[in-house]
Structures are given as structure tokens and as C-alpha cells.
Design a protein around this motif. Structure first.
Motif, PDB file in Angstrom:
ATOM      1  N   ALA A   1       0.821  -1.211   0.000  1.00 39.91           N
ATOM      2  CA  ALA A   1       0.000   0.000   0.000  1.00 39.91           C
ATOM      3  C   ALA A   1       0.851   1.255   0.000  1.00 39.91           C
ATOM      4  O   ALA A   1       0.628   2.185  -0.779  1.00 39.91           O
ATOM      5  CB  ALA A   1      -0.924  -0.011   1.219  1.00 39.91           C
ATOM      6  N   GLU A   2       1.825   1.310   0.890  1.00 42.46           N
ATOM      7  CA  GLU A   2       2.580   2.561   1.002  1.00 42.46           C
ATOM      8  C   GLU A   2       3.519   2.770  -0.180  1.00 42.46           C
ATOM      9  O   GLU A   2       3.832   3.901  -0.529  1.00 42.46           O
ATOM     10  CB  GLU A   2       3.340   2.651   2.328  1.00 42.46           C
ATOM     11  N   CYS A   3       3.944   1.676  -0.795  1.00 39.71           N
ATOM     12  CA  CYS A   3       4.886   1.801  -1.920  1.00 39.71           C
ATOM     13  C   CYS A   3       4.179   2.084  -3.246  1.00 39.71           C
ATOM     14  O   CYS A   3       4.676   2.858  -4.062  1.00 39.71           O
ATOM     15  CB  CYS A   3       5.703   0.530  -2.069  1.00 39.71           C
ATOM     16  N   VAL A   4       3.035   1.429  -3.455  1.00 39.96           N
ATOM     17  CA  VAL A   4       2.399   1.558  -4.766  1.00 39.96           C
ATOM     18  C   VAL A   4       1.967   2.995  -5.030  1.00 39.96           C
ATOM     19  O   VAL A   4       2.001   3.471  -6.158  1.00 39.96           O
ATOM     20  CB  VAL A   4       1.224   0.567  -4.905  1.00 39.96           C
ATOM     21  N   LEU A   5       1.608   3.709  -3.964  1.00 43.99           N
ATOM     22  CA  LEU A   5       1.121   5.075  -4.137  1.00 43.99           C
ATOM     23  C   LEU A   5       2.164   6.013  -4.736  1.00 43.99           C
ATOM     24  O   LEU A   5       1.822   7.012  -5.361  1.00 43.99           O
ATOM     25  CB  LEU A   5       0.684   5.655  -2.779  1.00 43.99           C
TER      26      LEU A   5
END
Lengths: 451, 451
Positions: free
Chosen positions: B136-140
Motif C-alpha cells: 500500500a505505502e509503496c504503490v502510491l
């Protein structure tokens, strides 16, 4: 400091949070300010002047240009103020002297701007924009005016060709990752002007109200233990009307799984690699056999106007375009210039204007004088010439004039909605000879005639 | 609303003045958020993940790439927050659901980022950036990371070739008018990284401290009653060390007038049109005959690396480059992608990582697994291979590794000055085989070896 600082200026409020400085004044080449400084000292700064924006040529092979960015330009002119942060910077760097700083601190543009309507087409020599006022107030705007028009018009021209090629099928702008993060927002806007329908760029939705779209990438499939889990997760969250990406592993298997998971009411599948013509046909056949006759096919793989045209006979329902759109499909900028074409011989506001032009050899000459422009039409109403002149406007062209008042005495008088602009472009393009929308290289579709 | 709004967000303070919203969160493709929404619902959002940025190829004919934009990227990651304005927009558009909005409101990146040092060179397959954390935190971060690296690296690569071609003569970046007004500022920065010395763009001076230059344009000469008046006005204001533009009318006459007005201590003359090789020789001879032996010659007319190289034997003292620089000299973007290369099978933070990769046909496959990279050198210390691997790093390459820690637990740990970055690029390029700086088309100057 951080990358958002420039966007907001460097000031901070009491909590240390950065506070916006609504200034576009530093999007300016230094020489605009040193010219101002020298002209103020020489007593020539207040001479009434006319600057015009035009191109000497279209990008090679292109048949028409598209005016875009006018709305952004009007905003930039309104916000072109030298606030204390900016003045402080100029003082510290000793770029101008104290008298010039005082002048800048009071600056706002108080002149007049006329221009082609946004979305209109243009040709070599078209006086796309005319800026009138004192030399001092007009010269300062050169850099930001050109930045906006050169960038946005380049993207809109590519978008217009792509939208012709797409023949009414929806076009999705998805190039944000291929260009500067704020250029991307302007590119979305210009693409919309040129005929695109939606964008992937949330900032463009936020800033300009352009409809945004997007569902999932390969990473989402790879995150899950298998493709079925990924599709199920997406359908659970976004509904069966979503678009499933079917080329992470095997396309045929993915299409089968997609319809099993979402049912025949699956909204769309997206194909992002491979021979799109071949794959689209196979996928359409497979979807139809599975009963998913209304499931659409979206293709998105390094498309440009030629690739779009080559898919005209394929069962494709929408195109997503990235790199080639935001880089102007081979022409990432226009060659618009901002030239002094007339000025008074004294600072007397009533002194008459005299035409001026660079005369040196080398191809960079220009035509002096404050110009009008009109699009002449043939008996059937199709454009047959761009007529540009400095004398009186012939009676038969009076109602075909292209320049409209945008700024009057420093006040913006011609704001428009993006949809108005987009509709105008469709109409302007439709009024050109049919060969305008040929993708092959050619000359400008109508000649520019000087009178 | 105005064009500066996006840069500052849309909030206004009580006086109606716009207030900065230091968020980069909307420089994001919508699908990043819909993937997040679906992964949150499916319980897969917290799976530990590794994303990598790399290119599959260099632009055609280029022999090396240049990493640029890292500093801007770190700022963008720090400012990637979903403030109330942004959350309100996402809610209104119904792009994500309430649970996702709650998650976003608390978001800040808390993972780790490793990357090539800014200014370093790269090759196909080089893992330029590695982003580690939850899916979640990386894909953004995908879109904004790619926007910055793709744009800035494209400009820096062109700048690097131009600075090789200039052979130590100063290079002036003056392309602001040819690209988006904020892309221009990033382009100035990237050009500096690639070896340029100064910029015309005041905003680049303001934001990044890059030295700014500029004196006058043709409009200044045309404003005055004759060339002598214009030169006198400029020298009066800016001193005899200024640069006079000598190609508005007749170059030889202008040079004579320039030296008469400014004296032999005239700083420089600028030539902006014509056959630069021929004109530069003539002007040099004339200046020398007039005793202005220290007066420099600056040329500025649609230059690129090839035109610069062709002037190597000409008496030119500095080059000003615009269009071709800010459009990447034919390659306005890189083809960097941001791919999930490994992830855990569960949300357990201790669950092991497994390599993942897209496997569909069509050339867009990638190599799974969390990678290291090292630059192998030959006996003379010149680079002879880019070695990329997923297993243990061989002992002899341990101190040649290219990835350094940039962000640790969400905190930026590797800020650098632009001069440090600029020096690094010079050193990195000098350590490549000599053929790296040939301007002719060729293959990457060293191969990428996987182990």
C-alpha cells in the motif's frame, strides 16, 4: 526546503507551514529584468509597444497547429507580481538596481492582450497573441507566455491528431509518469482541449475538473497469490463494471478467469502489451463466446496517432495514451516566439506606433507592425487561407477575424470553460480542408497570405 | 482559481490569499488509489513489497543514462500527504471508499528507499531506485517517482552530452520558454547536474541557487531609435562588462558600435543567428582588430550537442542552449518503469519475500527479485560492466555497489547539495570507457550482466 517550495514560494506561516505566494513572476528569463533596468534608466521603458506571438513554421510535416494554454496564460498574467520574497531574491543577487526593484514591487500588467481563442487552429505567421502596453510591462511577460503556449499547444496538437485517428472512440490521457509532475497536469488539460476524454492524473481532475479514470496495474495482480485472487479482490472493491488487466500472464486464461469472476457484465478488459491488433481480435472473439458481449476492450501500449489509426478496424473500444501524448508525438514544443513588432518613438502615451523588425541575415527575420488575422473561407465554408495584415481589414473578412480581446487594461475579460474550448477545437478542425486530418507528412493545410 | 492554485493547493486564508498545501499526493494516477482500495479490502495491502525503478533500454543510440531528480524525489516523498482538500476531492469524486480515505488521511511513507546516487550513470536494467515497505505505502508513490526521474534524467542525459561536446567551455541553460514553466525549473536543475554552468531561469536561481545570467534580447535594440542608443543604454545600466547582442541588423556594424560604446573592455557579444562558425570567426577577427581581445563571444541559436561539437574549433567562449536541452535532444523522457519485483505471501511483517514478475509475451517482461547492483572495473579502473544480481554480492564487488540508502523508516537520510551531485556526474562519466562520450549512435558503453 522541498520540491513543493517553488510552487508555493518560500514563505512560511507561524506554524512553519509553507504559505503560498501566488506569483508567476520568476518564471522569467533574467534578461527581461536587465532590459527593464536599462530601459528605465534610458527613459525608454514607457514607450508604448506591441509584442506578438507567432511561429515561423509548424513542426515538420504537420498540417495545422492548435492554440492551447490561453486559460493558464491568463492566470499567469494575473499572478505576475513581485512580492517581497521575489524582490528580496532579486536584491540579494543584484540582478537589478534599487530603482528597478521599486518599479517591480508596484508592477502589475495594465495593458491589453488580444489573442486567438483557445482551441482555435493556427498556421505559420498567425499572430496567436498580441500584447500591448508599455515596453516595460510587456517585455516582462515574454518567458512565461511562451512557456505556457509552447508546451500546451504542442500537447494539444498531438492530442488533436490522435483524436482524429481514434474516430470517436474514447481517448484516455495517461502520460503523467513520462513528464514533469506539473507539466503532466497541463498536458492533461491540453489533451482534453485536443479531444481526449479522460485522464489518469488525479491532479488534473482536482485542478481542472477533467474526468479521471483508472483501475489497476500489473503490480496488483502480482501482489496476489494468483490472478483469480487479484481479479476477485478488484471486483469485490470496484464492482463488476471495472476494467481488469489481462496480460500479466496468459491473456486467454486471464480473459476466461475475468469473466468467471466478474460475470458477463464485466465492464472492460485492458491489454497493455503484445500485438494489439491480433490480441484485440482474439479477446473480442473470446469475450463474445463467453457471453460478455458488452465487455469493452481498452488498449494501452506505447500508442501514438499512427498506432491508433492502425487499430481502426480492430475491436477496440478505448485507447490509453501516455508517452507519445505528453511528449507531443515527436514535437514536444512549438517554436512560438514573442517579438516586438511596433513601438512609439517617445514615452508620450499618444505618440504613434512604428513598425519594427529584426533585419539581420540568417532566417530569423520577422514582419513588423501590429497585425490582424482572419480565416478566409471558400464557397462551401471551408478555410482556404490564413490572412494576416497590418493595414485596414478588408470588409469581407471583418467577421472572420481571429483575434479577440483577452485582457483589457490589465483585467482578464475572456475566461472560458474547458468544454467550450474543447468544442471550439472540434469545430475549427472540422472547418479545415479534409486533408488536415491526414496523418502523413505534408504542408500546412492552408497558406498564410500577407496583405 | 488560477494556474498557481495547483502548485499551492486550493485552500485560501482568511484574506482570500491562497495558502500553500505542501502535498504531492495528487501527482498520481488514479489506479494507484483504486489498487489500494481493493488491496485494503482483500487484506493484501500490508504485504511487504519491493518495487524497483529501471529501464529496459536507453534511448536509441545513447551510450549511458544519467540519474537525475533524486533530490526532488525525496522532497516529493516527504510531502506526499493527503490533506483535507485532497481527501475532500477524492470523496466527492467517489474514487475510493470511506475506509480507504481514512487510511489515506493517516498516510505517510514509512518504508525504505535505496537508489543510485544522483548524478551517477545508469544502463539498461540498472535498479536505479528500490522502494520497500507495504504494498500500500509503496504503490502510491509510483507516478510521482516516475514523473520526476523520467523527466529530470532525460534532461540531464542531454546536458551531459552537450557538456562533453563543449569541452570545458561554459554552457548556459536558456530553455525556459520552450517547456512548461515548472518543468523548466526542474530542467535547469537537471542541466546543472549534467554539467551546465548557469541558467537564464530566475525561478531556478531562486529555488536551487543556480547562477543566473542574461542581459538583453533583440526587442531591446528594436525599442531604441538606433542600435547605438540601445547599446549605450545597456552599458549605462549594466556596465561595459555586459554582453551586447550584435545580430539585430548588420553584425559587423554592430560589433564596431559595441566596442565604440563599451570600449575594448566590453564583456561579450552574443550571436543568435546565421552561420555561427563563419560569423564567430569574423567577429573574433574584428574584435581583435578593434583591440577588444578579451571580449568573449557567446553563441545561442538552436544549438544541440552536434552543433556545439561542430563549433569546437571556432572562437566561441560560451554556448547558450534552449530547445534541444529542455526537450532532451530528441529524447524528452526516459522509459523508466516502477515494478513490483518481490512481495510476501501474507501481511505478517516477518513473512519472507518472493520474487514476482510479469510473464506475458510482448517484450514487457521483467526480472523478479530484490536486486543489488555494482559497477565492475577493469585493471585501469574503467567501468567494464554493470553487474545486477539477486543473490549474495560477490566479495570483489562489495565496495563497488551502486545502491545507497536514501530513506530509512520514512525519514530522508541522504540529502546532498547540487554541486556534490554535479561533481559526481563528472567523475562517473570520466570512469566510463572513452567511447561513452562519442556523440555518434551506439550501444550502451558497458554491458549489463545479471548474476
Amino acid at each position: 526546503m522541498n520540491s513543493a517550495d517553488l510552487e508555493k514560494g518560500l514563505a512560511k506561516d507561524e506554524g512553519g507551514r509553507r504559505v503560498g505566494v501566488p506569483s508567476t513572476a520568476l518564471f522569467t528569463d533574467q534578461y527581461e529584468l536587465t532590459m527593464l533596468r536599462a530601459a528605465l534608466r534610458a527613459g525608454t521603458a514607457e514607450r508604448r509597444s506591441v509584442f506578438e506571438v507567432f511561429t515561423r513554421r509548424l513542426p515538420e510535416g504537420r498540417r495545422y497547429g492548435v492554440v492551447a494554454g490561453t486559460g493558464r496564460l491568463l492566470d499567469a498574467v494575473e499572478n505576475f507580481r513581485f512580492d517581497p520574497d521575489v524582490i528580496g531574491f532579486l536584491r540579494e543577487r543584484e540582478i537589478v538596481d534599487g530603482a528597478t526593484l521599486d518599479w517591480l514591487a508596484d508592477y502589475r500588467f495594465r495593458g491589453n492582450i488580444w489573442g486567438y481563442r483557445e482551441g482555435e487552429v493556427y498556421f505559420p505567421g498567425s499572430p496567436i497573441l498580441r500584447v500591448e502596453g508599455s515596453f516595460a510591462e510587456c517585455v516582462l511577460l515574454e518567458t512565461v507566455v511562451l512557456s505556457i503556449l509552447n508546451h500546451d499547444s504542442a500537447i494539444a496538437a498531438a492530442a488533436s491528431r490522435m483524436s482524429s485517428a481514434a474516430g470517436g472512440r474514447p481517448l484516455i490521457e495517461m502520460g503523467a509518469r513520462r513528464t514533469h509532475e506539473l507539466a503532466a497536469v497541463a498536458a492533461s488539460r491540453a489533451a482534453y482541449v485536443g479531444g481526449f476524454d479522460t485522464t489518469s492524473d488525479l491532479a488534473a481532475g482536482f485542478r481542472y475538473g477533467i474526468p479521471t479514470v483508472g483501475t489497476s496495474a500489473h503490480a496488483f495482480t502480482l501482489l496476489h497469490d494468483n490472478e483469480r485472487d487479484a481479479f476477485q479482490a478488484q471486483v469485490d472493491a470496484l464492482g463488476s463494471g471495472t476494467t481488469l488487466l489481462v496480460d500479466t500472464y496468459d491473456v486467454a486464461e486471464a480473459v476466461r478467469t475475468a469473466v468467471e469472476v466478474a460475470g458477463p457484465e464485466l465492464g472492460a478488459v485492458r491489454i497493455d502489451s503484445g500485438d494489439l491488433l491480433l490480441v484485440a481480435h482474439r479477446v473480442r472473439q473470446q469475450l463474445d463466446e463467453l457471453g460478455a458481449v458488452n465487455t469493452r476492450i481498452v488498449v494501452t501500449s506505447d500508442l501514438d496517432e499512427y498506432a491508433i489509426a492502425s487499430l481502426a478496424a480492430a475491436p477496440v473500444d478505448a485507447y490509453g495514451v501516455g508517452t507519445q501524448l505528453v511528449t507531443g508525438s515527436g514535437h514536444p514544443t512549438c517554436s512560438m516566439v514573442y517579438k516586438l513588432v511596433a513601438r512609439a518613438h517617445s514615452a508620450d502615451p499618444k505618440a504613434p506606433l512604428h513598425a519594427v523588425a529584426k533585419k539581420s541575415l540568417g532566417g530569423k527575420t520577422s514582419i513588423g507592425g501590429r497585425k490582424w488575422a482572419a480565416r478566409r473561407v471558400d464557397a462551401e465554408g471551408y478555410a482556404d487561407a490564413e490572412v494576416v495584415g497590418t493595414g485596414p481589414v478588408p470588409a469581407e473578412l471583418l467577421d472572420r477575424q481571429l483575434l479577440v480581446e483577452l485582457v483589457k487594461g490589465g483585467e482578464v475579460v475572456a475566461r472560458e470553460s474547458l468544454d467550450t474550448v474543447r468544442d471550439r477545437h472540434v469545430a475549427a478542425r472540422a472547418a479545415l480542408p479534409m486533408s488536415a486530418i491526414q496523418l502523413s507528412r505534408g504542408e500546412p493545410v492552408i497558406p498564410t497570405v500577407y496583405m
